[in-house]
Motif scaffolding. Sequence first.
Motif, PDB file in Angstrom:
ATOM      1  N   VAL A 297       0.831  -1.301   0.054  1.00 42.38           N
ATOM      2  CA  VAL A 297      -0.014   0.027   0.026  1.00 42.38           C
ATOM      3  C   VAL A 297       0.838   1.333   0.024  1.00 42.38           C
ATOM      4  CG1 VAL A 297      -1.915   1.364   1.117  1.00 42.38           C
ATOM      5  CG2 VAL A 297      -1.686  -1.248   1.533  1.00 42.38           C
TER       6      VAL A 297
ATOM      7  N   PRO B  39       0.208  -1.136  -6.245  1.00 40.78           N
ATOM      8  CA  PRO B  39       0.332   0.421  -5.578  1.00 40.78           C
ATOM      9  C   PRO B  39       1.535   0.920  -5.970  1.00 40.78           C
ATOM     10  CG  PRO B  39      -0.575  -1.395  -4.274  1.00 40.78           C
ATOM     11  CD  PRO B  39      -0.440  -2.133  -5.429  1.00 40.78           C
TER      12      PRO B  39
ATOM     13  N   GLN C 256      -4.644   2.249  -5.562  1.00 44.07           N
ATOM     14  CA  GLN C 256      -3.940   1.786  -4.266  1.00 44.07           C
ATOM     15  C   GLN C 256      -4.466   0.635  -3.992  1.00 44.07           C
ATOM     16  OE1 GLN C 256      -1.896   2.639  -2.134  1.00 44.07           O
ATOM     17  NE2 GLN C 256      -2.758   3.993  -0.748  1.00 44.07           N
ATOM     18  N   THR C 257      -5.675   0.111  -4.557  1.00 48.29           N
ATOM     19  CA  THR C 257      -6.309  -1.186  -4.087  1.00 48.29           C
ATOM     20  C   THR C 257      -6.239  -2.388  -4.673  1.00 48.29           C
ATOM     21  OG1 THR C 257      -8.514  -0.458  -4.887  1.00 48.29           O
ATOM     22  CG2 THR C 257      -8.181   0.190  -2.645  1.00 48.29           C
TER      23      THR C 257
ATOM     24  N   PRO D 223      -3.938  -5.502  -1.973  1.00 52.40           N
ATOM     25  CA  PRO D 223      -3.323  -4.380  -1.433  1.00 52.40           C
ATOM     26  C   PRO D 223      -4.545  -3.735  -0.366  1.00 52.40           C
ATOM     27  CG  PRO D 223      -2.925  -4.200  -3.642  1.00 52.40           C
ATOM     28  CD  PRO D 223      -3.810  -5.333  -3.301  1.00 52.40           C
ATOM     29  N   MET D 224      -5.772  -3.719  -0.593  1.00 47.77           N
ATOM     30  CA  MET D 224      -6.771  -3.516   0.551  1.00 47.77           C
ATOM     31  C   MET D 224      -6.733  -4.346   1.777  1.00 47.77           C
ATOM     32  SD  MET D 224      -8.963  -1.360   1.288  1.00 47.77           S
ATOM     33  CE  MET D 224      -9.234  -0.216   0.011  1.00 47.77           C
TER      34      MET D 224
ATOM     35  N   PHE E 187      -3.775  -3.269   3.847  1.00 49.92           N
ATOM     36  CA  PHE E 187      -4.123  -2.155   4.276  1.00 49.92           C
ATOM     37  C   PHE E 187      -5.030  -2.289   5.723  1.00 49.92           C
ATOM     38  CE2 PHE E 187      -6.728   1.562   5.003  1.00 49.92           C
ATOM     39  CZ  PHE E 187      -5.688   2.763   5.240  1.00 49.92           C
TER      40      PHE E 187
END
Length: 206
Positions: A35, A79, A85-86, A163-164, A167
């Motif tokens: 992330v 990312p 980002q996700t 990635p999420m 996070f």
Amino acid sequence: MAETNIDTNAMYEEDQRAEESHHSAAGNVKNRVFVRGIEGAYNLNTELERLRSVPRVRKGKEVKFSKGPQTFSRHYVQPKNGITQTFHIHLEEYAPGGHSQKHGHVNEAAFYILDGIGYEVHDGIRYDWEAGDIAIVHNNCVHQHFNRSLDKPARALVIKTKPMFMFMNMLFQKTVEPRPDEPSPTGAGFVARMEETDFNHPEGGY
């Protein structure tokens, strides 16, 4: 807004260097960007300007494959690219008779099979697939991907929200068996196909 020049070739070369040891035993201890950090004023104007300046289309032919010799990966979006980002989206190419590493992770993944025939093994259960199918890897599933053909490659486009999950501190992932370092018995000398083919539509369309 003034245009921002982006050196996409440098970006792709950086991606390639970072992915070269992604799936190897040594690569598992290498730092990876799951992330991106976002820094700046609370209104995030700088981040919005940056996002609007990056390419909206990545040319697949400019993203090189990494690893092999049985499973090759082409990482289109993640990312560290600064585009998203996700999402983590990549292409997997399986050499004739080849297979992937055996591993597990918290996040789900969807494999859209572009061409070839193969199968999954999820928690010891086999699921066959062929071009046009979608294979789903469920959360917390130990899995491995296999090319069922001994003389032709297979391809899958992989979309996942790893990635999420990272996070949200859902950090578990483990390689049970690394990617093979030797070619399959029928895949010696195989090199991933760099060309971008319209797999799903005949010439001229339907």
